[in-house]
Design a protein around this motif. Structure first.
Motif, short mmCIF file in Angstrom:
data_model
loop_
_atom_site.label_atom_id
_atom_site.label_comp_id
_atom_site.label_asym_id
_atom_site.label_seq_id
_atom_site.Cartn_x
_atom_site.Cartn_y
_atom_site.Cartn_z
N GLU A 70 0.83 -1.21 0.00
CA GLU A 70 0.00 0.00 0.00
C GLU A 70 0.86 1.26 0.00
O GLU A 70 0.57 2.23 -0.70
CB GLU A 70 -0.95 0.01 1.21
CG GLU A 70 -2.03 -1.04 1.15
CD GLU A 70 -1.61 -2.40 1.72
OE1 GLU A 70 -0.39 -2.65 1.85
OE2 GLU A 70 -2.49 -3.21 1.98
N LYS A 71 1.96 1.24 0.77
CA LYS A 71 2.87 2.40 0.79
C LYS A 71 3.49 2.62 -0.59
O LYS A 71 3.59 3.75 -1.06
CB LYS A 71 3.99 2.18 1.82
CG LYS A 71 3.55 2.32 3.25
CD LYS A 71 4.73 2.08 4.17
CE LYS A 71 4.30 2.03 5.62
NZ LYS A 71 5.43 1.68 6.50
N GLU B 15 0.85 4.05 -2.85
CA GLU B 15 0.58 5.45 -2.50
C GLU B 15 1.66 6.36 -3.09
O GLU B 15 1.36 7.43 -3.62
CB GLU B 15 0.51 5.63 -0.98
CG GLU B 15 0.22 7.06 -0.54
CD GLU B 15 -1.07 7.62 -1.13
OE1 GLU B 15 -1.08 8.83 -1.46
OE2 GLU B 15 -2.06 6.87 -1.28
N PHE C 108 0.88 6.66 -6.85
CA PHE C 108 -0.27 7.53 -7.12
C PHE C 108 0.04 8.99 -6.80
O PHE C 108 -0.39 9.90 -7.50
CB PHE C 108 -1.50 7.05 -6.36
CG PHE C 108 -2.18 5.88 -6.98
CD1 PHE C 108 -2.82 5.99 -8.21
CD2 PHE C 108 -2.21 4.64 -6.34
CE1 PHE C 108 -3.45 4.91 -8.79
CE2 PHE C 108 -2.84 3.56 -6.92
CZ PHE C 108 -3.46 3.69 -8.15
N SER C 109 0.79 9.25 -5.74
CA SER C 109 1.15 10.62 -5.37
C SER C 109 2.04 11.24 -6.44
O SER C 109 1.85 12.40 -6.82
CB SER C 109 1.88 10.64 -4.02
OG SER C 109 1.01 10.23 -3.01
N TYR D 64 -7.85 -0.77 -0.10
CA TYR D 64 -7.04 0.45 -0.26
C TYR D 64 -7.02 0.86 -1.74
O TYR D 64 -7.21 2.03 -2.07
CB TYR D 64 -5.61 0.22 0.24
CG TYR D 64 -4.68 1.28 -0.28
CD1 TYR D 64 -4.67 2.55 0.31
CD2 TYR D 64 -3.88 1.06 -1.39
CE1 TYR D 64 -3.86 3.55 -0.20
CE2 TYR D 64 -3.07 2.06 -1.90
CZ TYR D 64 -3.06 3.30 -1.31
OH TYR D 64 -2.28 4.29 -1.82
N LEU D 65 -6.76 -0.11 -2.62
CA LEU D 65 -6.70 0.19 -4.05
C LEU D 65 -8.02 0.74 -4.56
O LEU D 65 -8.04 1.67 -5.38
CB LEU D 65 -6.33 -1.06 -4.84
CG LEU D 65 -4.87 -1.23 -5.18
CD1 LEU D 65 -4.62 -2.59 -5.78
CD2 LEU D 65 -4.39 -0.14 -6.10
N GLN E 43 -10.25 2.46 -2.88
CA GLN E 43 -10.36 3.85 -2.43
C GLN E 43 -9.42 4.76 -3.22
O GLN E 43 -9.79 5.86 -3.63
CB GLN E 43 -10.04 3.95 -0.94
CG GLN E 43 -11.09 3.36 -0.05
CD GLN E 43 -10.67 3.42 1.41
OE1 GLN E 43 -9.50 3.52 1.73
NE2 GLN E 43 -11.66 3.35 2.29
N ARG E 44 -8.20 4.30 -3.44
CA ARG E 44 -7.19 5.14 -4.09
C ARG E 44 -7.54 5.37 -5.56
O ARG E 44 -7.35 6.46 -6.09
CB ARG E 44 -5.81 4.49 -3.96
CG ARG E 44 -4.68 5.43 -4.25
CD ARG E 44 -4.77 6.64 -3.32
NE ARG E 44 -3.72 7.59 -3.55
CZ ARG E 44 -3.84 8.69 -4.30
NH1 ARG E 44 -4.98 8.96 -4.91
NH2 ARG E 44 -2.84 9.52 -4.45
N GLU F 173 -10.49 5.46 -6.72
CA GLU F 173 -11.65 6.35 -6.69
C GLU F 173 -11.22 7.81 -6.61
O GLU F 173 -11.83 8.69 -7.22
CB GLU F 173 -12.52 5.99 -5.48
CG GLU F 173 -13.89 6.59 -5.50
CD GLU F 173 -14.85 5.88 -6.44
OE1 GLU F 173 -15.73 6.56 -6.95
OE2 GLU F 173 -14.72 4.67 -6.65
N THR F 174 -10.14 8.10 -5.88
CA THR F 174 -9.70 9.48 -5.69
C THR F 174 -8.65 9.91 -6.70
O THR F 174 -8.29 11.09 -6.74
CB THR F 174 -9.13 9.68 -4.27
OG1 THR F 174 -8.00 8.81 -4.09
CG2 THR F 174 -10.19 9.39 -3.22
N PHE F 175 -8.15 8.99 -7.52
CA PHE F 175 -7.12 9.31 -8.50
C PHE F 175 -7.75 10.06 -9.67
O PHE F 175 -8.67 9.58 -10.31
CB PHE F 175 -6.43 8.03 -8.98
CG PHE F 175 -5.32 8.26 -9.96
CD1 PHE F 175 -4.22 9.02 -9.63
CD2 PHE F 175 -5.37 7.71 -11.23
CE1 PHE F 175 -3.19 9.24 -10.53
CE2 PHE F 175 -4.34 7.91 -12.14
CZ PHE F 175 -3.26 8.68 -11.78
#
Length: 195
Positions: free
Chosen positions: A20-21, A24, A27-28, A66-67, A69-70, A72-74
């Motif tokens: 997950e890190k 992240e 994606f960041s 986690y994926l 959610q991530r 969804e916000t990407f």
């Protein structure tokens, strides 16, 4: 747009929470660029959640959550490529804006693929019957490329240009890899070249 391929080997980690890190971080970084993220073999990371029977299952499902959610916000563009779409979690599939299936190429497309894989880079003899190969063997582009590579190795071993015999042997090997039966009727006038 620039294409950024996500290397799954650097993302997936056996330690809990590390995958997950890593995701992240990807994606960041992607949020600050105007590019496309490509997840090749996406089923490995966007796979179906399983029934929780032990702690390992629970953490695997946490990774999927986690994926979800991530993704969804990407705000960027992400491409998920897989040969095993049925293995993607339905929750991911619902969040996709577009799903594109690539069917097997038709005869004309296969002929173009045979030309692209063989003609420009390999010396060939005049007996190469690529029209026959395109019409008789329903293969994907990847399979045709694999056949061309195998035929090139066979011809290099003999020290001669690629022959129809090399192609037939390579197609036979590709059929074996695919678990397909080698039917004499498919090989038509070249059946005598089978080993």
């Amino acid at each position: 747009l620039d294409l950024y391929t996500v290397d799954l080997a650097t993302v997936i980690d056996k330690y809990v929470g590390e995958t997950e890190k890593n995701l992240e971080r990807i994606f960041s970084e992607a949020a600050g660029i105007n590019g496309v993220l490509l997840f090749d073999e996406a089923d490995a990371i966007f796979g179906k959640r399983s029934e929780v029977r032990d702690a390992h299952d629970r953490y695997a499902n946490v990774e999927s959550a986690y994926l979800l959610q991530r993704m969804e916000t990407f705000d960027g563009l992400a491409v998920l490529a897989t040969n095993l779409r049925a293995n993607l979690d339905d929750a991911f599939t619902r969040r996709l804006d577009l799903v594109i299936d690539f069917p097997l190429p038709d005869t004309a497309q296969r002929r173009a693929l045979w030309d692209r894989c063989l003609a420009p880079i390999l010396p060939g003899t005049t007996d190469l019957d690529l029209d026959f190969c395109a019409e008789s063997f329903e293969l994907s582009g990847g399979n045709i490329r694999s056949v061309a590579v195998t035929a090139a190795y066979l011809s290099a071993d003999s020290g001669r240009p690629v022959t129809m015999a090399n192609l037939i042997h390579a197609i036979q090997r590709e059929y074996q890899k695919l678990g397909r039966l080698t039917l004499a009727s498919e090989f038509g006038p070249y059946v005598s070249l089978l080993v």
